[in-house]
Scaffold this motif. Structure first.
Motif, PDB file in Angstrom:
ATOM      1  N   UNK A  97       0.834  -1.208   0.000  1.00 13.51           N
ATOM      2  CA  UNK A  97       0.000   0.000   0.000  1.00 13.51           C
ATOM      3  C   UNK A  97       0.869   1.260   0.000  1.00 13.51           C
ATOM      4  N   UNK A  98       2.146   1.094  -0.263  1.00 11.00           N
ATOM      5  CA  UNK A  98       3.132   2.171  -0.311  1.00 11.00           C
ATOM      6  C   UNK A  98       3.061   3.025   0.960  1.00 11.00           C
ATOM      7  N   UNK A  99       2.924   2.338   2.112  1.00 17.25           N
ATOM      8  CA  UNK A  99       2.938   3.010   3.403  1.00 17.25           C
ATOM      9  C   UNK A  99       1.717   3.863   3.683  1.00 17.25           C
ATOM     10  N   UNK A 100       0.678   3.772   2.830  1.00 11.85           N
ATOM     11  CA  UNK A 100      -0.508   4.602   3.005  1.00 11.85           C
ATOM     12  C   UNK A 100      -1.761   3.742   2.885  1.00 11.85           C
ATOM     13  N   UNK A 101      -2.116   3.037   3.955  1.00  7.95           N
ATOM     14  CA  UNK A 101      -3.286   2.164   3.886  1.00  7.95           C
ATOM     15  C   UNK A 101      -4.573   2.956   3.699  1.00  7.95           C
ATOM     16  N   UNK A 102      -5.523   2.338   3.017  1.00  8.96           N
ATOM     17  CA  UNK A 102      -6.840   2.945   2.821  1.00  8.96           C
ATOM     18  C   UNK A 102      -7.847   2.128   3.619  1.00  8.96           C
ATOM     19  N   UNK A 103      -8.650   2.800   4.412  1.00 10.29           N
ATOM     20  CA  UNK A 103      -9.646   2.129   5.234  1.00 10.29           C
ATOM     21  C   UNK A 103     -11.035   2.573   4.808  1.00 10.29           C
ATOM     22  N   UNK A 104     -11.978   1.663   4.915  1.00 13.33           N
ATOM     23  CA  UNK A 104     -13.374   1.995   4.652  1.00 13.33           C
ATOM     24  C   UNK A 104     -13.895   2.845   5.801  1.00 13.33           C
ATOM     25  N   UNK A 105     -14.951   3.607   5.548  1.00 10.30           N
ATOM     26  CA  UNK A 105     -15.528   4.460   6.588  1.00 10.30           C
ATOM     27  C   UNK A 105     -15.947   3.643   7.810  1.00 10.30           C
ATOM     28  N   UNK A 106     -16.485   2.449   7.583  1.00  7.28           N
ATOM     29  CA  UNK A 106     -16.906   1.589   8.689  1.00  7.28           C
ATOM     30  C   UNK A 106     -15.719   1.211   9.573  1.00  7.28           C
ATOM     31  N   UNK A 107     -14.576   0.914   8.945  1.00  2.00           N
ATOM     32  CA  UNK A 107     -13.370   0.588   9.714  1.00  2.00           C
ATOM     33  C   UNK A 107     -12.889   1.792  10.520  1.00  2.00           C
ATOM     34  N   UNK A 108     -12.934   2.963   9.915  1.00  2.00           N
ATOM     35  CA  UNK A 108     -12.511   4.174  10.613  1.00  2.00           C
ATOM     36  C   UNK A 108     -13.387   4.428  11.831  1.00  2.00           C
ATOM     37  N   UNK A 109     -14.688   4.209  11.687  1.00  2.00           N
ATOM     38  CA  UNK A 109     -15.594   4.385  12.823  1.00  2.00           C
ATOM     39  C   UNK A 109     -15.296   3.381  13.928  1.00  2.00           C
ATOM     40  N   UNK A 110     -14.967   2.146  13.539  1.00  2.00           N
ATOM     41  CA  UNK A 110     -14.601   1.130  14.533  1.00  2.00           C
ATOM     42  C   UNK A 110     -13.342   1.550  15.287  1.00  2.00           C
ATOM     43  N   UNK A 111     -12.349   2.058  14.561  1.00  2.00           N
ATOM     44  CA  UNK A 111     -11.121   2.544  15.208  1.00  2.00           C
ATOM     45  C   UNK A 111     -11.447   3.647  16.213  1.00  2.00           C
ATOM     46  N   UNK A 112     -12.286   4.588  15.783  1.00  2.00           N
ATOM     47  CA  UNK A 112     -12.643   5.704  16.654  1.00  2.00           C
ATOM     48  C   UNK A 112     -13.366   5.216  17.903  1.00  2.00           C
ATOM     49  N   UNK A 113     -14.304   4.295  17.740  1.00  2.56           N
ATOM     50  CA  UNK A 113     -15.040   3.762  18.886  1.00  2.56           C
ATOM     51  C   UNK A 113     -14.113   3.050  19.863  1.00  2.56           C
ATOM     52  N   UNK A 114     -13.189   2.249  19.344  1.00  2.00           N
ATOM     53  CA  UNK A 114     -12.276   1.516  20.211  1.00  2.00           C
ATOM     54  C   UNK A 114     -11.299   2.439  20.916  1.00  2.00           C
ATOM     55  N   UNK A 115     -10.798   3.462  20.214  1.00  3.83           N
ATOM     56  CA  UNK A 115      -9.898   4.430  20.856  1.00  3.83           C
ATOM     57  C   UNK A 115     -10.634   5.234  21.921  1.00  3.83           C
ATOM     58  N   UNK A 116     -11.871   5.607  21.632  1.00  4.95           N
ATOM     59  CA  UNK A 116     -12.674   6.353  22.600  1.00  4.95           C
ATOM     60  C   UNK A 116     -12.941   5.504  23.843  1.00  4.95           C
ATOM     61  N   UNK A 117     -13.268   4.227  23.638  1.00 10.22           N
ATOM     62  CA  UNK A 117     -13.503   3.320  24.776  1.00 10.22           C
ATOM     63  C   UNK A 117     -12.234   3.149  25.603  1.00 10.22           C
ATOM     64  N   UNK A 118     -11.108   2.994  24.949  1.00 13.17           N
ATOM     65  CA  UNK A 118      -9.838   2.821  25.668  1.00 13.17           C
ATOM     66  C   UNK A 118      -9.482   4.079  26.448  1.00 13.17           C
TER      67      UNK A 118
END
Length: 146
Positions: A97-118
């Protein structure tokens, strides 16, 4: 040159958004260190294990991909890992991915939820046990998953 970027590229990563930090020059990342000239940049080379999805590329393309992958805003230092299988796993995911991964919006929301919970858990522990020694999430990168 590919291995030089794998080993030392993280030392030239753009980790200072304000531009205050002066990084030292890493000679191994300069094409002239590998006896490559301006004429070589229009030559096609076999990329070996460089996981970009092609067998051969122009040196100009290889150099650009290496800089974007290893010297962007994310640095990766993994060549100290002794397991070849683990190194190849990281290389395949980082280089493809040449060091620049692309995430779907659903994945980004999951990341945000997990970081917020942590973050909430960390704040709760700080309030529940004031003065007690505890380790923050920033130390989580030192955890061993084995």
């Amino acid at each position: 040159m590919i291995n030089a970027y794998r080993f030392r590229g993280h030392q030239h990563a753009n980790l200072d958004p304000l531009g205050l930090w002066q990084r030292e020059i890493v000679p191994e990342l300069d094409p002239t260190y590998h006896q490559l000239t301006d004429e070589d940049f229009q030559q096609s080379f076999n990329v070996g294990s460089f996981a970009v999805g092609k067998d051969t590329m122009l040196l100009d393309e290889i150099y650009g991909a290496l800089k974007k992958t290893y010297c962007g805003s994310i640095g990766a230092e993994y060549m100290h890992i002794t397991s070849t299988e683990e190194k190849r796993w990281i290389q395949q995911r980082f280089e493809s991915v040449v060091g620049q991964p692309a995430f779907f919006d659903e994945e980004k929301l999951t990341f945000l939820e997990e970081l917020t919970a942590a973050e909430g858990l960390e704040r709760y522990l700080g309030a529940k046990f004031p003065g007690a020694k505890r380790f923050s999430l920033e130390g989580g990168d030192a955890l061993s998953l084995h």
